[in-house]
Design a protein around this motif. Structure first.
Motif, mmCIF file in Angstrom:
data_model
loop_
_atom_site.group_PDB
_atom_site.id
_atom_site.type_symbol
_atom_site.label_atom_id
_atom_site.label_comp_id
_atom_site.label_asym_id
_atom_site.label_seq_id
_atom_site.Cartn_x
_atom_site.Cartn_y
_atom_site.Cartn_z
ATOM 1 N N ARG A 173 75.914 24.858 11.776
ATOM 2 C CA ARG A 173 75.539 23.514 10.581
ATOM 3 C C ARG A 173 73.988 23.591 10.900
ATOM 4 O O ARG A 173 73.096 23.188 9.384
ATOM 5 N N GLU A 174 73.887 23.017 11.983
ATOM 6 C CA GLU A 174 72.528 21.862 12.488
ATOM 7 C C GLU A 174 70.765 23.388 12.083
ATOM 8 O O GLU A 174 70.847 23.518 11.581
ATOM 9 N N ARG A 186 71.108 26.110 10.432
ATOM 10 C CA ARG A 186 71.316 26.599 9.049
ATOM 11 C C ARG A 186 70.402 25.336 8.435
ATOM 12 O O ARG A 186 68.706 25.836 7.192
ATOM 13 N N MET A 187 70.720 24.380 9.022
ATOM 14 C CA MET A 187 69.284 22.722 8.326
ATOM 15 C C MET A 187 68.311 22.867 9.053
ATOM 16 O O MET A 187 67.047 23.355 8.004
ATOM 17 N N ALA A 227 66.690 26.305 6.651
ATOM 18 C CA ALA A 227 65.959 25.716 5.434
ATOM 19 C C ALA A 227 64.539 24.796 5.089
ATOM 20 O O ALA A 227 63.391 25.517 4.527
ATOM 21 N N ASP A 228 64.454 24.372 6.796
ATOM 22 C CA ASP A 228 63.177 23.682 6.532
ATOM 23 C C ASP A 228 62.616 24.217 7.144
ATOM 24 O O ASP A 228 61.445 24.320 6.416
#
Length: 96
Positions: free
Chosen positions: A21-22, A24-25, A28-29
């Motif tokens: 999850r981290e 992926r973030m 995305a950033d």
């Protein structure tokens, strides 16, 4: 070489889920920070679409990946969305 099977505990599995999850973030950033606006000619090259008319039709399609903005008669496209469109289209063609 035979494949090996590893077992993980529920705690290790949860940690892995949180790490994904981290990541992926973070991705995305990163992609958002690299995104800039491109003109129609560049958008055509990035998406792999051959004609301006098809690009216009695609950007107006509901649920399209291509993001655009207009200022007067000028239209600018998101570089990241053009690349996402090309990746998605490439995957779809591969399954046919």
């Amino acid at each position: 070489m035979p494949a090996s099977v590893e077992f993980v505990t529920p705690i290790e599995h949860q940690k892995l889920i949180e790490e994904v999850r981290e990541l992926r973030m973070l991705v995305a950033d990163l992609l958002e920070s690299l995104d800039d606006d491109v003109d129609t000619k560049t958008a055509l090259k990035l998406t792999g679409i051959k004609s301006r008319t098809t690009l216009i039709a695609e950007r107006q399609r509901r649920g399209t990946l291509i993001r655009h903005s207009k200022l007067g008669r000028s239209c600018m496209y998101s570089r990241a969305s053009c690349l996402a469109y090309k990746r998605a289209h490439r995957l779809l063609v591969g399954y046919c």
